[in-house]
Scaffold this active site. Structure first.
Site, PDB file in Angstrom:
ATOM      1  N   ARG A  45      18.043  -8.323  11.919  1.00 42.95           N
ATOM      2  CA  ARG A  45      19.023  -8.690  12.963  1.00 42.95           C
ATOM      3  C   ARG A  45      20.416  -8.265  12.520  1.00 42.95           C
ATOM      4  NH1 ARG A  45      21.109 -13.295  12.590  1.00 42.95           N
ATOM      5  NH2 ARG A  45      19.204 -14.529  12.403  1.00 42.95           N
ATOM      6  N   TYR A  97      29.788  -2.161  38.155  1.00 42.33           N
ATOM      7  CA  TYR A  97      28.323  -2.267  38.120  1.00 42.33           C
ATOM      8  C   TYR A  97      27.907  -3.711  38.473  1.00 42.33           C
ATOM      9  CZ  TYR A  97      23.600  -2.415  36.261  1.00 42.33           C
ATOM     10  OH  TYR A  97      22.257  -2.592  36.120  1.00 42.33           O
ATOM     11  N   ASP A 169      33.373   1.576  30.544  1.00 42.85           N
ATOM     12  CA  ASP A 169      31.931   1.793  30.660  1.00 42.85           C
ATOM     13  C   ASP A 169      31.738   3.288  30.931  1.00 42.85           C
ATOM     14  OD1 ASP A 169      29.288   2.070  31.552  1.00 42.85           O
ATOM     15  OD2 ASP A 169      29.232   0.046  32.376  1.00 42.85           O
ATOM     16  N   LYS A 194      20.411   5.082  30.436  1.00 44.93           N
ATOM     17  CA  LYS A 194      20.652   6.177  31.378  1.00 44.93           C
ATOM     18  C   LYS A 194      20.716   7.518  30.639  1.00 44.93           C
ATOM     19  CE  LYS A 194      20.949   2.548  33.994  1.00 44.93           C
ATOM     20  NZ  LYS A 194      22.193   1.863  34.286  1.00 44.93           N
TER      21      LYS A 194
HETATM   22  C1  LIG Z   1      22.655   0.422  34.223  1.00 42.59           C
HETATM   23  C2  LIG Z   1      24.084   0.136  33.945  1.00 42.59           C
HETATM   24  C3  LIG Z   1      24.487  -0.959  33.176  1.00 42.59           C
HETATM   25  C4  LIG Z   1      23.491  -1.968  32.630  1.00 42.59           C
HETATM   26  O1  LIG Z   1      22.650  -1.414  31.689  1.00 42.59           O
HETATM   27  P1  LIG Z   1      21.150  -1.932  31.393  1.00 42.59           P
HETATM   28  O2  LIG Z   1      20.702  -1.029  30.313  1.00 42.59           O
HETATM   29  O3  LIG Z   1      20.378  -1.801  32.672  1.00 42.59           O
HETATM   30  O4  LIG Z   1      21.257  -3.359  30.974  1.00 42.59           O
HETATM   31  C5  LIG Z   1      25.836  -1.118  32.919  1.00 42.59           C
HETATM   32  N1  LIG Z   1      26.745  -0.270  33.418  1.00 42.59           N
HETATM   33  C6  LIG Z   1      26.402   0.782  34.189  1.00 42.59           C
HETATM   34  C7  LIG Z   1      27.462   1.680  34.711  1.00 42.59           C
HETATM   35  C8  LIG Z   1      25.061   1.027  34.484  1.00 42.59           C
HETATM   36  O5  LIG Z   1      24.727   2.064  35.254  1.00 42.59           O
END
Ligand SMILES: *Cc1c(COP(=O)(O)O)cnc(C)c1O
Length: 388
Positions: A45, A97, A169, A194
């Site tokens: 962890r 988001y 982000d 992503k």
């Molecule tokens: C998908 C996404 C998230 C969240 O990510 P997860 O891996 O699904 O928890 C946060 N910000 C953006 C811009 C996203 O597209």
């Protein structure tokens, strides 16, 4: 050296065995010589060699001091909010988001953390929203699904004067197209689910901090709250990143071509793509991004759910699914899927029309993708304005 070369050679071979691929250290604990005497690892962890390899790679890619890998993008978001205390305020991009919105509203509001949503494409609106309690400015650029772009450099400048941290982000652009820390931001987050992972096979999140002091705080939060990424998923993400540059360039080039084609299509009302001259933030996007990314959204002249539903049933290469950034092309209807819980007035205000369709362009041949979309358009009833 060029970045495509440094990216490939960022992880060196394993010193003990010469293994060219980072080993998966599938272990919970590490044997110690004496209490506290170890080889830098005592419990997975706190730290794990495979996870650390990924974290170091991201720190290098984003030009930060230290990187951290989490069990999901939202766990990464959550760890950054935990830097705050009761009474602190966040200024956030208004079409943030949905999962981040849910976390702010349903988890952190009750702990007394307030979020002001503003149109961050206008730095003046950000400036006007700052109060003496503002601690973070939370940007997403480009946003989902209308691909609004905020001027990271201008906002970071005005934030620095007031000792406010800027979080970006960077999921949609990826570090290949945009480096927020070099533009003045303090913290970058990613849903590595992503583009970084890139193959629709892992859920993961990343935080990279520019300063040593923020890194120490996130390190503490990561260990104290425990939403770490496991060794196997860390390895998958490292493996995905090997081809990040190739994928993102191809996806951006194909998306640009498809966006230009869509803009001329008689059944299409509006196309949202920062690479188009018609996009309201095109100039800012050109300034801070290398290319414009693999996501496009567009609305139909017949702005109802029914034709959009018909459209997404007809594509064969674009698969109907949430998420984005993988090798296979995906499409979705945000109003019925990712943004279903957003009230309709708010949706319309953010430009999320009922017929809006979001495309995540994969690495297939763009001409095949255009043919696939044209087939779906052909099967729609002709919009009224075109019927003589
Ligand atoms: C998908 C996404 C998230 C969240 O990510 P997860 O891996 O699904 O928890 C946060 N910000 C953006 C811009 C996203 O597209």
């Amino acid at each position: 050296m060029k970045e495509s070369t440094t990216l490939i050679h960022a992880l060196s071979e394993n010193a003990e065995t010469g293994a060219i691929s980072t080993p998966i250290y599938q272990t919970s604990t590490f044997v110690q010589e004496a209490p506290g005497v170890n080889q830098g690892f005592d419990y997975s962890r706190s730290n794990n060699p495979t996870r650390q390899a990924l974290e170091d790679l991201l720190a290098q890619l984003e030009r930060g001091y230290q990187g951290f890998a989490f069990a999901s993008g939202l766990a990464a978001v959550d760890s950054v909010i935990k830097l705050l205390s009761t009474g602190d305020e966040i200024i956030a991009v208004d079409d943030i988001y949905g999962g981040a919105y849910r976390c702010f509203t349903h988890i952190y509001e009750k702990f007394g953390i307030k979020v002001n949503y503003v149109d961050t494409t206008d730095p003046l609106q950000v400036l006007n929203a700052i109060t003496e309690r503002t601690r973070l400015i939370w940007l997403e650029s480009p946003t989902n699904p209308t691909l609004k772009v905020s001027d990271i450099e201008a906002i970071s400048l005005l934030a620095r004067e007031k000792d406010i941290k800027v979080v970006v982000d960077n999921t949609f652009a990826s570090p290949v197209l945009q480096k927020p820390l070099l533009l003045g931001a303090d913290i970058v987050i990613h849903s590595a689910t992503k583009y970084l992972g890139g193959h629709s096979d892992v859920i993961a999140g990343i935080v990279v901090c520019k300063s040593k002091s923020d890194s120490e705080k996130i390190k503490f939060i990561q260990n104290a709250t425990g939403a770490v990424l496991g060794p196997w998923d860390s390895w998958l993400t490292i493996r995905g990143i090997q081809t990040l540059e190739l994928r993102v360039h191809k996806q951006s080039d194909s998306a640009h071509q498809i966006a230009e084609w869509l803009e001329k299509h008689p059944a299409v009302d509006r196309v949202h793509y920062p690479g188009l001259k018609s996009h309201p933030n095109h100039a800012t996007a050109r300034q801070q991004q290398k290319k414009f990314g693999g996501v496009i959204s567009f609305s139909l002249k017949d702005d109802r759910e029914a034709p959009a539903l018909e459209f997404v049933k007809k594509t064969r290469l674009f698969k109907l699914a949430e998420s984005l950034g993988g090798t296979k092309s995906l499409l979705c209807i945000p109003a019925l899927m990712t943004h279903k819980s957003t009230p309709i007035e708010v949706r319309h205000q953010c430009g999320i029309q009922d017929s809006l369709i979001r495309l995540s362009v994969g690495i297939e041949d763009p001409e095949d993708l255009i043919e696939d979309l044209e087939f779906a358009f052909q099967s729609l009833p002709k919009p009224k304005s075109l019927v003589k």
